[in-house]
Scaffold this active site. Structure first.
Site, PDB file in Angstrom:
ATOM      1  CG  ASP A   1      -1.620   1.252   1.482  1.00  0.00           C
ATOM      2  OD1 ASP A   1      -2.314   1.704   0.559  1.00  0.00           O
ATOM      3  OD2 ASP A   1      -1.486   1.826   2.590  1.00  0.00           O
TER       4      ASP A   1
ATOM      5  CG  ASP B   1      -1.759   7.596   0.640  1.00  0.00           C
ATOM      6  OD1 ASP B   1      -0.912   8.479   0.485  1.00  0.00           O
ATOM      7  OD2 ASP B   1      -2.664   7.366  -0.184  1.00  0.00           O
TER       8      ASP B   1
END
Length: 241
Positions: A29, A31
């Site tokens: 991922d 953020d």
């Protein structure tokens, strides 16, 4: 889903039955996982709607807002009229890689893993991180831009409209098919509720400084230190060793 026992660790390492080279792909991922900010929140802060957007982001990552697509549309709509230069400022001055990110990526590359970035954020950032870190593939959301400003809308892409948790999982599955590997040979690393589908699908799931639901679901949990803590539980023979 893998039946590998769950190992939680923070300041102390743990033992793992496998080596880094036993895996063929790692999916991150973006953020608050690969980088230390929520990019949409930083854009919103510059635009003067930071509190409202951050509140939606936090509720979504905790799983309190369950429709990620609607959550993202609401946040992006609040960014209507924001100049593209704001995004460049966020990338240049506010976005930082989380500790240990480059060390883990270098180790994965040396061990022969394909490295992909699957994000509910925006291609503006994932494209730059792909080039900077020499990542193999990405999936993220495409902002509509007119006359150098955000319109408050997202553009559809060949694979779909919004990269939510299901789209992340679908991309992980597509990578496996293209490489001719099983899900057992994949690692997924994330922190928020929209990472759960890919974490549950991967052979090894890693929660990095994650929300409670993600910490409970993951096989490995890194609560302190950098992303390269993963190398403490996946033995890795460095080329120069």
């Amino acid at each position: 889903m893998s039946t590998t026992p769950r190992h939680h660790f923070s300041t102390a390492g743990g033992a793992a039955a496998s080596r880094l080279s036993d895996y063929r792909l790692i999916a991150f991922d973006m953020d608050s996982t690969l980088v230390d900010i929520e990019t949409v929140d930083e854009i919103a802060h510059m635009a003067g709607c930071g509190r409202e957007v951050a509140g939606i982001t936090e509720a979504t990552m905790r799983g309190e807002i369950t429709d990620y697509k609607e959550s993202l549309r609401r946040r992006v709509a609040l960014l209507r009229g924001v100049p593209l230069s704001f995004l460049q400022t966020v990338y240049d001055h506010r976005l930082r890689l989380n500790p240990g990110a480059e060390a883990l990526i270098d180790a994965c590359r040396s061990a022969g893993l394909r490295i992909v970035l699957l994000s509910g954020g925006f291609t503006f950032f994932t494209d730059r991180l792909r080039d900077r870190l020499q990542l193999d593939d990405t999936r993220a959301n495409l902002l509509e831009i007119e006359d150098g400003h955000l319109t408050g809308r997202l553009l559809a892409q060949p694979w779909g409209d919004i990269c939510d948790g299901e789209a992340k999982r679908d991309k992980l599955l597509a990578c496996c098919r293209a490489m001719g590997i099983s899900l057992a040979q994949t690692i997924a690393v994330g922190d928020g509720a929209n990472d759960l589908p890919m974490l549950r699908a991967a052979g090894l799931s890693v929660a990095y400084r994650a929300k409670p639901a993600v910490r409970e679901a993951a096989m490995l949990r890194i609560d302190e230190g950098g992303l390269d803590r993963l190398l403490e539980v996946l033995p890795y023979a460095r080329p120069d060793a």
